[in-house]
Motif scaffolding. Structure first.
Motif, PDB file in Angstrom:
ATOM      1  N   ASP A 186      30.642  57.419  47.929  1.00  0.00           N
ATOM      2  CA  ASP A 186      30.730  56.087  48.537  1.00  0.00           C
ATOM      3  C   ASP A 186      30.931  54.997  47.488  1.00  0.00           C
ATOM      4  N   ILE A 187      30.199  55.154  46.386  1.00  0.00           N
ATOM      5  CA  ILE A 187      30.323  54.148  45.325  1.00  0.00           C
ATOM      6  C   ILE A 187      31.722  54.190  44.712  1.00  0.00           C
ATOM      7  N   ASP A 188      32.224  55.434  44.507  1.00  0.00           N
ATOM      8  CA  ASP A 188      33.586  55.539  43.967  1.00  0.00           C
ATOM      9  C   ASP A 188      34.601  54.919  44.928  1.00  0.00           C
ATOM     10  N   ARG A 189      34.429  55.223  46.257  1.00  0.00           N
ATOM     11  CA  ARG A 189      35.357  54.633  47.213  1.00  0.00           C
ATOM     12  C   ARG A 189      35.233  53.101  47.221  1.00  0.00           C
ATOM     13  N   LEU A 190      33.964  52.620  47.141  1.00  0.00           N
ATOM     14  CA  LEU A 190      33.767  51.169  47.129  1.00  0.00           C
ATOM     15  C   LEU A 190      34.386  50.526  45.890  1.00  0.00           C
ATOM     16  N   ILE A 191      34.168  51.179  44.720  1.00  0.00           N
ATOM     17  CA  ILE A 191      34.737  50.639  43.481  1.00  0.00           C
ATOM     18  C   ILE A 191      36.263  50.680  43.545  1.00  0.00           C
ATOM     19  N   SER A 192      36.792  51.810  44.079  1.00  0.00           N
ATOM     20  CA  SER A 192      38.243  51.907  44.204  1.00  0.00           C
ATOM     21  C   SER A 192      38.784  50.812  45.125  1.00  0.00           C
ATOM     22  N   THR A 193      38.071  50.620  46.243  1.00  0.00           N
ATOM     23  CA  THR A 193      38.502  49.554  47.165  1.00  0.00           C
ATOM     24  C   THR A 193      38.418  48.181  46.498  1.00  0.00           C
ATOM     25  N   MET A 194      37.336  47.969  45.759  1.00  0.00           N
ATOM     26  CA  MET A 194      37.186  46.687  45.066  1.00  0.00           C
ATOM     27  C   MET A 194      38.293  46.477  44.029  1.00  0.00           C
ATOM     28  N   HIS A 195      38.600  47.572  43.277  1.00  0.00           N
ATOM     29  CA  HIS A 195      39.680  47.452  42.294  1.00  0.00           C
ATOM     30  C   HIS A 195      41.012  47.149  42.982  1.00  0.00           C
ATOM     31  N   GLN A 196      41.262  47.875  44.088  1.00  0.00           N
ATOM     32  CA  GLN A 196      42.512  47.631  44.805  1.00  0.00           C
ATOM     33  C   GLN A 196      42.584  46.190  45.319  1.00  0.00           C
ATOM     34  N   GLN A 197      41.450  45.753  45.927  1.00  0.00           N
ATOM     35  CA  GLN A 197      41.437  44.378  46.425  1.00  0.00           C
ATOM     36  C   GLN A 197      41.586  43.367  45.299  1.00  0.00           C
ATOM     37  N   THR A 198      40.925  43.670  44.144  1.00  0.00           N
ATOM     38  CA  THR A 198      41.039  42.759  43.006  1.00  0.00           C
ATOM     39  C   THR A 198      42.480  42.695  42.500  1.00  0.00           C
ATOM     40  N   LYS A 199      43.077  43.902  42.372  1.00  0.00           N
ATOM     41  CA  LYS A 199      44.468  43.918  41.909  1.00  0.00           C
ATOM     42  C   LYS A 199      45.377  43.186  42.905  1.00  0.00           C
ATOM     43  N   ALA A 200      45.156  43.485  44.226  1.00  0.00           N
ATOM     44  CA  ALA A 200      45.990  42.821  45.228  1.00  0.00           C
ATOM     45  C   ALA A 200      45.787  41.299  45.188  1.00  0.00           C
ATOM     46  N   LEU A 201      44.492  40.904  45.037  1.00  0.00           N
ATOM     47  CA  LEU A 201      44.217  39.473  45.002  1.00  0.00           C
ATOM     48  C   LEU A 201      44.809  38.820  43.761  1.00  0.00           C
ATOM     49  N   ILE A 202      44.719  39.536  42.609  1.00  0.00           N
ATOM     50  CA  ILE A 202      45.309  38.989  41.379  1.00  0.00           C
ATOM     51  C   ILE A 202      46.827  38.895  41.523  1.00  0.00           C
ATOM     52  N   GLY A 203      47.422  39.975  42.094  1.00  0.00           N
ATOM     53  CA  GLY A 203      48.870  39.930  42.302  1.00  0.00           C
ATOM     54  C   GLY A 203      49.277  38.799  43.233  1.00  0.00           C
ATOM     55  N   ALA A 204      48.472  38.645  44.317  1.00  0.00           N
ATOM     56  CA  ALA A 204      48.783  37.557  45.251  1.00  0.00           C
ATOM     57  C   ALA A 204      48.638  36.195  44.565  1.00  0.00           C
ATOM     58  N   TYR A 205      47.550  36.074  43.745  1.00  0.00           N
ATOM     59  CA  TYR A 205      47.383  34.823  43.011  1.00  0.00           C
ATOM     60  C   TYR A 205      48.584  34.570  42.091  1.00  0.00           C
ATOM     61  N   GLU A 206      49.001  35.629  41.385  1.00  0.00           N
ATOM     62  CA  GLU A 206      50.125  35.445  40.461  1.00  0.00           C
ATOM     63  C   GLU A 206      51.403  35.083  41.210  1.00  0.00           C
ATOM     64  N   GLU A 207      51.643  35.790  42.350  1.00  0.00           N
ATOM     65  CA  GLU A 207      52.848  35.481  43.116  1.00  0.00           C
ATOM     66  C   GLU A 207      52.811  34.050  43.656  1.00  0.00           C
ATOM     67  N   GLU A 208      51.652  33.718  44.226  1.00  0.00           N
ATOM     68  CA  GLU A 208      51.553  32.375  44.793  1.00  0.00           C
ATOM     69  C   GLU A 208      51.635  31.294  43.719  1.00  0.00           C
ATOM     70  N   LEU A 209      51.009  31.599  42.567  1.00  0.00           N
ATOM     71  CA  LEU A 209      51.106  30.625  41.482  1.00  0.00           C
ATOM     72  C   LEU A 209      52.547  30.493  40.992  1.00  0.00           C
ATOM     73  N   ALA A 210      53.257  31.636  40.951  1.00  0.00           N
ATOM     74  CA  ALA A 210      54.671  31.570  40.547  1.00  0.00           C
ATOM     75  C   ALA A 210      55.490  30.740  41.546  1.00  0.00           C
ATOM     76  N   GLU A 211      55.218  30.997  42.844  1.00  0.00           N
ATOM     77  CA  GLU A 211      55.946  30.228  43.855  1.00  0.00           C
ATOM     78  C   GLU A 211      55.593  28.737  43.782  1.00  0.00           C
ATOM     79  N   ILE A 212      54.288  28.455  43.601  1.00  0.00           N
ATOM     80  CA  ILE A 212      53.867  27.050  43.466  1.00  0.00           C
ATOM     81  C   ILE A 212      54.535  26.405  42.254  1.00  0.00           C
ATOM     82  N   GLU A 213      54.562  27.172  41.144  1.00  0.00           N
ATOM     83  CA  GLU A 213      55.193  26.635  39.933  1.00  0.00           C
ATOM     84  C   GLU A 213      56.687  26.374  40.163  1.00  0.00           C
ATOM     85  N   THR A 214      57.338  27.297  40.890  1.00  0.00           N
ATOM     86  CA  THR A 214      58.764  27.104  41.188  1.00  0.00           C
ATOM     87  C   THR A 214      58.978  25.845  42.034  1.00  0.00           C
TER      88      THR A 214
END
Length: 661
Positions: A186-214
């Motif tokens: 469960d902890i591994d699945r939770l950590i994996s989910t957290m990592h995935q969400q973190t990566k997705a959130l970071i990617g979304a932040y980067e994409e949105e920041l790129a779009e905002i910058e554009t």
């Protein structure tokens, strides 16, 4: 957040008591959350109206769309993490229900086994005496075999219960290993989910920041001259948000890691406690089994030995009968010698008994003196501890007041911000005082019972001594006969009270109520007197019935007093620990951060003042040099040597001025 909520639900399931301050704090948080929700609703309405009145730019529209998208991603991530908490709560609830059922089954099996074993042991023990009365070897052998079978059944029952408990312990170990594996998964699945969400959130932040910058770059090209300052502020705001998001993410990861470590420690500790408890029960049962085996083995050896002796005696009895008649005369002489020896030994043992009785009384008095000394030293230690506590509390309060004054000076005088004083009541609202008063009242009631006996109570004891002399032990009667007439009465009264289980003056006063009666006088008044001596036996029987009924109540009251004292001590220790913890945290963490920020600002301000001081010194030096040069120039201009020159300096200075004019 997930592990914090999970630990909170575990604490609520275990039934931790909530204080009044905690309940008030929770209500206040709920009210603040509602007010913030209303405030956010009104602000969103104002923003929507402003947006309707004023069209948004490309950058602002992109920020609005990015925030909606990121909020959606955060909501989805929170829902996924919440699923793990729900699954863990359901599994834990099912495990606790199953564990409670197994524990009740074990207690029931243990109780049934103890009851059946006691019954069988009693039946086996009752049959041992009957074996000595058997004279026929065949019957004796049959009874011995029956006893052996009964003993084997008892041992077999104990072995079966031990095997069941060992199997349950083994199953517990396997369940624990499975639980650890499941928890790790469960902890591994939770950590994996957290990592995935973190990566997705970071990617979304980067994409949105790129779009905002554009978007802002497009606006910059279109409105470079008019919105240059605004674009600069937006870029700075974006950098600040990136740092805040990164710091929040790091804090969140660290918090989740700490919560994981706490959960590992909590489950390991509970497993060790359960394992130690079951091992202690198994050791106790094994020890009991070994004792029963040793007892049965000893009895079996005794019976075998007695069987062999009886078989040999049957052969020898025929020969011994012929010699018994010749031995009668010799045995008569031996009997007379033994009677004499018995009389001497009886006197010796009576003397030793008197010596031991005197030693027992002396030791009892020493024990009472030791109790008084212990109470005195305990009170002295308590007073000393209270004085040290007050001294340390006074010093700590001085430090707290110093910190509060410094905090007020920083906020009001230096920062010009409204300062709210912290709460200085470090004691929480508990029922410690009420429990302590209850304990003092109960001890006071017990102390009131220790009073001097009245004359009526003394006459009642004399009546018991004369009417109930059968309660005096034979040993005491023999001792009393050797005493003088004045010392006989206290000894008899002491033996009678001991036989009636009367241990205190309060019990004597209770017994006195059964030996009293009301008498009507001629002047229509009522007096209380003792009953007739013939009715003493009836009153004594009524008192014994009353004492039997109240014995259980007195035992429960003593146990309640002991448990109340222990609860008060534990509660006091917890309150003291909480007191010092709250005193150490009198300044909030937010104020500490403001102090550090204010300190950094003051350091920068000091550096700036030092630079200004150096510049002022340099300016003064240059001004002084200019004054010296001006005076030197005036001296050269006014010198007499200039009149002898072909072109004096005055003319050279005046010529450019004239041409310019």
């Amino acid at each position: 957040i997930f592990f914090r909520n999970m630990s909170k639900m575990d604490r609520e399931g275990e039934g931790e008591p909530q204080t009044r301050e905690e309940r008030i704090k929770k209500r206040r948080q709920r009210l603040e959350s509602k007010m913030e929700a209303r405030k956010l609703g009104t602000e969103e309405g104002k923003l929507s109206k402003e947006q309707e009145e004023k069209p948004l730019g490309k950058g602002e529209q992109q920020i609005f769309n990015s925030r909606k998208k990121l909020d959606h991603l955060k909501t989805v991530g929170m829902e996924e993490v919440t699923k793990f908490r729900i699954e863990t709560d359901v599994a834990e609830n099912e495990r606790r229900i199953a564990e409670e059922g197994q524990r009740e089954n074990r207690l029931q099996k243990k109780h049934d086994e103890a009851a059946s074993s006691n019954k069988r042991n009693a039946s086996v023990q009752m049959k041992w005496q009957a074996l000595y009365e058997k004279t026929i070897p065949q019957d004796l052998l049959k009874e011995i075999n029956a006893q052996k079978e009964a003993c084997d059944k008892i041992i077999h029952s104990k072995d079966r219960l031990i095997a069941e408990f060992q199997q349950e312990l083994k199953q517990k170990d396997e369940d624990y290993v499975k639980a650890l594996k499941k928890q790790a998964e469960d902890i591994d699945r939770l950590i994996s989910t957290m990592h995935q969400q973190t990566k997705a959130l970071i990617g979304a932040y980067e994409e949105e920041l790129a779009e905002i910058e554009t978007a802002f770059m497009l606006e910059r090209r279109e409105l470079l001259t008019s919105n240059k300052d605004e674009i600069t502020s937006l870029i700075q705001q974006r950098q600040t948000k990136e740092l805040q998001n990164r710091k929040a993410r790091e804090d969140k990861i660290e918090l989740e890691q700490n919560n994981l470590d706490q959960i590992h420690e909590g489950y390991a500790e509970s497993y060790n406690i359960l394992k130690m408890k079951l091992q202690k029960e198994i050791q106790g049962l094994e020890q009991q089994l070994e004792e029963m085996r040793a007892l049965y083995q000893l009895n079996a050896e005794k019976l075998e030995y007695n069987l062999r002796v009886l078989s040999e005696r049957v052969k020898e009895n025929e020969k011994a009968i012929q010699h018994h008649k010749r031995k009668l005369a010799r045995l008569q002489d031996v009997l007379s010698g033994l009677i004499t020896k018995y009389a001497d030994t009886d006197k010796k043992f009576q003397h030793e008994n008197n010596i031991l009785t005197e030693q027992y009384r002396r030791i009892t008095e020493q024990y009472k003196d030791l109790q008084l000394k212990f109470q005195y030293f305990e009170q002295a230690d308590t007073d000393k501890y209270q004085k040290v506590w007050e001294m340390n509390e006074k010093e700590a309060m001085e430090l707290v007041n110093t910190c509060i004054k410094a905090d007020r000076v920083v906020f009001e005088q230096q920062l010009g911000v409204e300062w709210k004083p912290p709460v200085l009541n470090f004691w929480s609202d508990t029922d410690y005082a009420e429990d302590k008063e209850k304990l003092v009242d109960d001890s006071g009631h017990e102390g009131e019972e220790e009073k001097e006996l009245s004359d009526m109570a003394k006459r009642m004891l004399e009546m018991l001594c004369s009417q109930c002399s059968f309660l005096v032990e034979e040993r005491v009667k023999k001792v009393v006969e050797k005493l003088e007439q004045e010392d006989r009465m206290p000894k008899k009264i002491e033996s009678i009270l001991k036989a009636l289980s009367v241990e205190s003056q309060g019990d004597i006063n209770k017994m006195l109520a059964f030996f009293q009666r009301s008498l009507d006088n001629e002047d229509h008044t009522t007096t209380i007197d003792l009953i007739d001596p013939q009715d003493a036996i009836v009153a004594l029987r009524n008192f014994i019935e009353y004492q039997t009924k109240n014995a259980s109540l007195q035992t429960s009251k003593k146990n309640q007093m002991l448990s109340l004292e222990e609860r008060l001590k534990d509660k006091r220790r917890r309150e003291e620990h909480e007191f010092w913890r709250r005193m150490a945290q009198v300044i909030p963490e937010r104020n500490y951060r403001i102090w550090h920020a204010f300190e950094k600002g003051l350091e920068k301000y000091i550096v700036l003042l030092q630079d200004r001081s150096k510049l002022i010194e340099e300016t003064d030096t240059i001004r002084h040099q200019n004054d010296e040069l001006r005076s030197l120039l005036n001296q050269y201009m006014s010198a007499k040597i200039n009149e002898e020159l072909f072109s004096p300096p005055q003319l050279m200075v005046a010529a450019p001025a004239a041409t310019q004019g």
